[in-house]
Every structure is written in structure tokens, then in C-alpha cells.
Design an enzyme around this catalytic site. Structure first.
Site, PDB file in Angstrom:
ATOM      1  N   CYS A  63     -26.393   0.205 -12.167  1.00 17.41           N
ATOM      2  CA  CYS A  63     -25.557   1.378 -12.489  1.00 17.41           C
ATOM      3  C   CYS A  63     -26.361   2.482 -13.181  1.00 17.41           C
ATOM      4  O   CYS A  63     -26.890   2.311 -14.279  1.00 17.41           O
ATOM      5  CB  CYS A  63     -24.393   0.955 -13.375  1.00 17.41           C
ATOM      6  N   TYR A 101      -6.128   6.739   4.098  1.00 19.19           N
ATOM      7  CA  TYR A 101      -6.291   5.754   3.030  1.00 19.19           C
ATOM      8  C   TYR A 101      -5.539   4.456   3.365  1.00 19.19           C
ATOM      9  O   TYR A 101      -6.109   3.353   3.311  1.00 19.19           O
ATOM     10  CB  TYR A 101      -5.793   6.302   1.672  1.00 19.19           C
ATOM     11  N   GLU A 106       0.825  -1.210   0.000  1.00 17.53           N
ATOM     12  CA  GLU A 106       0.000   0.000   0.000  1.00 17.53           C
ATOM     13  C   GLU A 106       0.859   1.261   0.000  1.00 17.53           C
ATOM     14  O   GLU A 106       0.524   2.246  -0.647  1.00 17.53           O
ATOM     15  CB  GLU A 106      -0.965   0.000   1.194  1.00 17.53           C
ATOM     16  N   CYS A 112     -14.429  -1.095 -15.154  1.00 20.61           N
ATOM     17  CA  CYS A 112     -14.929   0.279 -15.147  1.00 20.61           C
ATOM     18  C   CYS A 112     -13.749   1.230 -15.347  1.00 20.61           C
ATOM     19  O   CYS A 112     -13.436   2.064 -14.504  1.00 20.61           O
ATOM     20  CB  CYS A 112     -15.657   0.559 -13.829  1.00 20.61           C
ATOM     21  N   CYS A 115     -19.210  -1.999 -19.790  1.00 17.56           N
ATOM     22  CA  CYS A 115     -20.473  -2.151 -19.048  1.00 17.56           C
ATOM     23  C   CYS A 115     -21.150  -3.497 -19.345  1.00 17.56           C
ATOM     24  O   CYS A 115     -21.810  -4.068 -18.470  1.00 17.56           O
ATOM     25  CB  CYS A 115     -21.421  -1.011 -19.381  1.00 17.56           C
ATOM     26  N   ASP A 173      -9.851   4.740  -3.421  1.00 17.92           N
ATOM     27  CA  ASP A 173      -8.793   5.254  -4.292  1.00 17.92           C
ATOM     28  C   ASP A 173      -9.446   5.800  -5.567  1.00 17.92           C
ATOM     29  O   ASP A 173     -10.668   5.897  -5.663  1.00 17.92           O
ATOM     30  CB  ASP A 173      -7.751   4.169  -4.582  1.00 17.92           C
ATOM     31  N   CYS A 226     -20.070  -6.058 -16.843  1.00 19.14           N
ATOM     32  CA  CYS A 226     -19.894  -5.560 -15.471  1.00 19.14           C
ATOM     33  C   CYS A 226     -20.914  -6.211 -14.527  1.00 19.14           C
ATOM     34  O   CYS A 226     -22.115  -6.249 -14.836  1.00 19.14           O
ATOM     35  CB  CYS A 226     -20.073  -4.043 -15.458  1.00 19.14           C
TER      36      CYS A 226
END
Ligand code: SF4
Length: 347
Positions: A209, A123, A40, A193, A200, A141, A203
Site C-alpha cells: 500500500c 455496477y 445488489e 480500510c 493499516c 463501489d 491490513c
């Protein structure tokens, strides 16, 4: 919704060296908090592809947080060279030493505990708490912001929409498998995405959505235009002794490239004043090194000189050719070396 995404993640999770995949996790294998934290910190402002080799290298040299805490500062800075944002490397060491001295070598397993560690912001604390300890923390993020803006068809531009997107992400975070869920949303943003052409049709969230239904997905998230990035200028001095040694200088701890080894340079300003580190017959290279930092572009003109073996610099130290490693230089300094090296080979 989280169930649909987790089902997708079970089949499509990206493989990463620091990740325990969904099948292994179900089998009871737990992630190594040290490896997760390291990933991270490395991933802040850097891509997964760029981090893979660095992460592997760090873990092979310092397999545990105790090993890293006991490491030599200069060795860690050299291993970090090329990843950029060198304050992160200094904080990395501080954090490892704090985990060993204050926490008995075990990372705290809550968001609040992690947040007390040096260099660990909201974060990173949320990401490590979720991924390493399966806490129901919301990890937001750029990928997650994009997915949330599209899921809810939010047209307020970033960064003003951040609090709203964070709240929406928080509302969706489940108590079941929150660690896998956090990684699943990020994977969805990174692989399906995507910024320019969201897929899409495949997805797992295509039904709920709102942006897909409205046909606005590709234009979201909106962003407030950035101010033009300024350019600063400087001169880098590359001196090589007749015995092959290079004149290098450790940069001050505070400031850009702090604590890193590099060529002596002038200040980086609009109009730098000459400030050579020793008296020599300096020649100017025809090419300049260009590098972009977060807030400005840097253009370094390069002066090069061959000097006698008994030359005494006013600052910096000569590093023997046998121990000089261009790979241990930060990228901006490495670019300077590559240009000098190419010029010397051509002449
Ligand atoms: S349906 Fe399209 S826009 Fe919506 S989350 Fe999925 S990939 Fe993104």
C-alpha cells in the site's frame, strides 16, 4: 496481491444472508442469483444493516424470481417502503418479469446479458456476474474506490478519478475466485480500510500500500466539494374521517416516490401554493416533517383535519383504519404520520 486478500477473506468474510461464504463456496455451494441480484438492488445507496431485514422479508414472501414476477405491484411497493429510491422497486418488478418472460426464469450469467435487464446498470451487472456466477468482472463501489485510491496513493479527487480507480481495480481482478475476490475488496473497505481511521496494522495489503507508506491514507480519497443541497418546501394534508379512515393518494408513477402511497401534498417547490384535497377545517401542526432526498432537503408543513364520514375528497381515497399500515408508507410520509400521531396522542 489477490492471493493475500483471498487468504484474509477466508478468515474474515462478513456473514450476510445473501452471501455464500468462502468455505461453503469451496465445498461447491453456489449462490442463488435471484438472492444476489435482490441484495445488489437493495444495497444501492443503502447500508448492509438497513437491507438485512428487507432482504429476508422479500425472500420469505417471494422466494423465487417467478414468485416476485407474479407479485401484486402494490404489495411489492409496500414491502419496499422505507428503503427509499422507489424507482428501484418499480425496476425490480420489471426486471423479475423480464427474467421470467424472456429468460425462462433463469438470470443471464454474463455481464452483457445482465446489462440488458431493466434497472440493471454496469455496477449491478458486474456485481451479479462476479458474485453469483464467479465471472472475472470488476466491481467498483465506494469501498473499492477508497481502497484503490489508497493502495496507489491517488490524489486526484473523486469523481474525476473514477475511471483511473476503475482501471486500477480491473488490473487487480484475478481469474481465480473472482466472485470471492470482489466481495473481499468490498469487505476490506468496509471493515479495515474504513473512511476515517484505516486499520493499516492488520491490513492484508499493508506491504504494497502506497498511501500507508506515504502516511496519506486517512486523507484519501479526495473529493471535489459538493454543491450546497437545496431545500424545497411543501404542505402535507392528513385527513382522518370520523370512522378512523385516512385519506391517502397514490403518487404519479413518474417522479419522486412514484407509485407509492402517501398523504396528498402540494408541489414541492420554493414557495408551495395551498392545494388541499378536500374542503375541511384544516389545522396546522407546530412541527414540520424533514426528509433528505438525493438532490434536495424537503420540509413539509403538516395540515390536519377531522372530517365527516360522508366527506368526498377531490383527490385520493380513504383507506379504512383496519387496513392502513404506516409501515407501508415511504419514509418521508411516515415521518408526517408519526408527527400527526404524536400530536393526537398528546391532545
Ligand atoms: S494499508 Fe491501510 S490504507 Fe492501505 S489498503 Fe490497507 S487499510 Fe487501506
Amino acid at each position: 496481491m489477490s492471493a493475500d486478500l483471498l487468504e484474509w477473506y477466508d478468515r474474515h468474510a462478513r456473514v450476510m444472508p445473501w452471501r455464500v461464504g468462502p468455505q461453503d463456496r469451496k465445498a461447491g455451494i453456489k449462490p442463488d442469483p435471484y438472492a444476489v441480484w435482490l441484495s445488489e438492488v437493495m444495497l444501492q445507496q443503502t447500508t448492509v444493516a438497513a437491507v438485512r431485514d428487507y432482504h429476508r422479508n422479500f425472500l420469505s414472501i417471494w422466494p423465487t424470481v417467478q414468485d416476485l414476477a407474479a407479485a401484486d405491484d402494490a404489495a411489492v411497493m409496500a414491502a419496499w417502503a422505507g428503503l427509499g429510491y422507489y424507482a428501484r422497486a418499480r425496476n425490480l418488478l420489471k426486471c423479475a418479469r423480464t427474467v421470467v418472460s424472456d429468460w425462462g426464469g433463469a438470470f443471464p450469467d454474463t455481464y452483457e446479458g445482465l446489462l440488458t435487464l431493466p434497472g440493471v446498470g454496469p455496477y449491478t451487472a458486474a456485481a451479479v456476474a462476479a458474485i453469483a456466477f464467479d465471472r472475472a468482472e470488476t466491481v467498483v463501489d465506494g469501498n473499492v474506490e477508497r481502497v484503490m485510491a489508497r493502495m496507489h496513493d491517488i490524489h486526484t479527487p473523486l469523481p474525476a478519478s473514477k475511471p483511473q480507480l476503475t482501471q486500477l481495480a480491473s488490473d487487480l481482478t484475478p481469474n481465480t475466485r473472482p466472485g470471492d475476490y470482489a466481495q473481499a475488496v468490498m469487505d476490506l473497505g468496509a471493515t479495515i480500510c474504513t473512511p476515517r481511521s484505516p486499520a493499516c496494522g492488520i491490513c492484508p495489503w499493508r506491504e504494497p500500500c502506497k498511501a500507508r507508506a506515504a502516511g496519506t491514507a486517512a486523507m484519501l480519497p479526495k473529493k471535489t466539494p459538493k454543491k450546497k443541497t437545496p431545500t424545497r418546501f411543501g404542505i402535507a394534508y392528513v385527513a382522518q374521517r370520523e370512522d378512523g379512515a385516512w385519506l391517502l393518494e397514490t403518487r404519479p408513477e413518474t417522479g419522486l416516490l412514484g407509485g407509492m402511497l402517501g398523504w396528498p401534498t402540494t408541489e414541492w417547490t420554493d414557495a408551495p401554493q395551498a392545494d388541499p384535497p378536500l374542503i375541511a377545517d384544516w389545522k396546522t401542526l407546530s412541527e414540520e416533517a424533514r426528509h433528505t432526498f438525493t438532490h434536495f432537503h424537503l420540509r413539509l408543513s403538516i395540515q390536519y383535519a377531522r372530517v365527516a364520514t360522508d366527506a368526498v375528497p377531490m383527490r385520493g381515497d380513504f383507506v379504512p383504519a383496519s387496513t392502513f399500515s404506516p409501515a407501508s408508507l415511504p419514509t418521508a410520509m411516515r415521518k408526517v404520520f408519526d408527527l400527526v400521531d404524536a400530536t393526537l396522542r398528546d391532545n
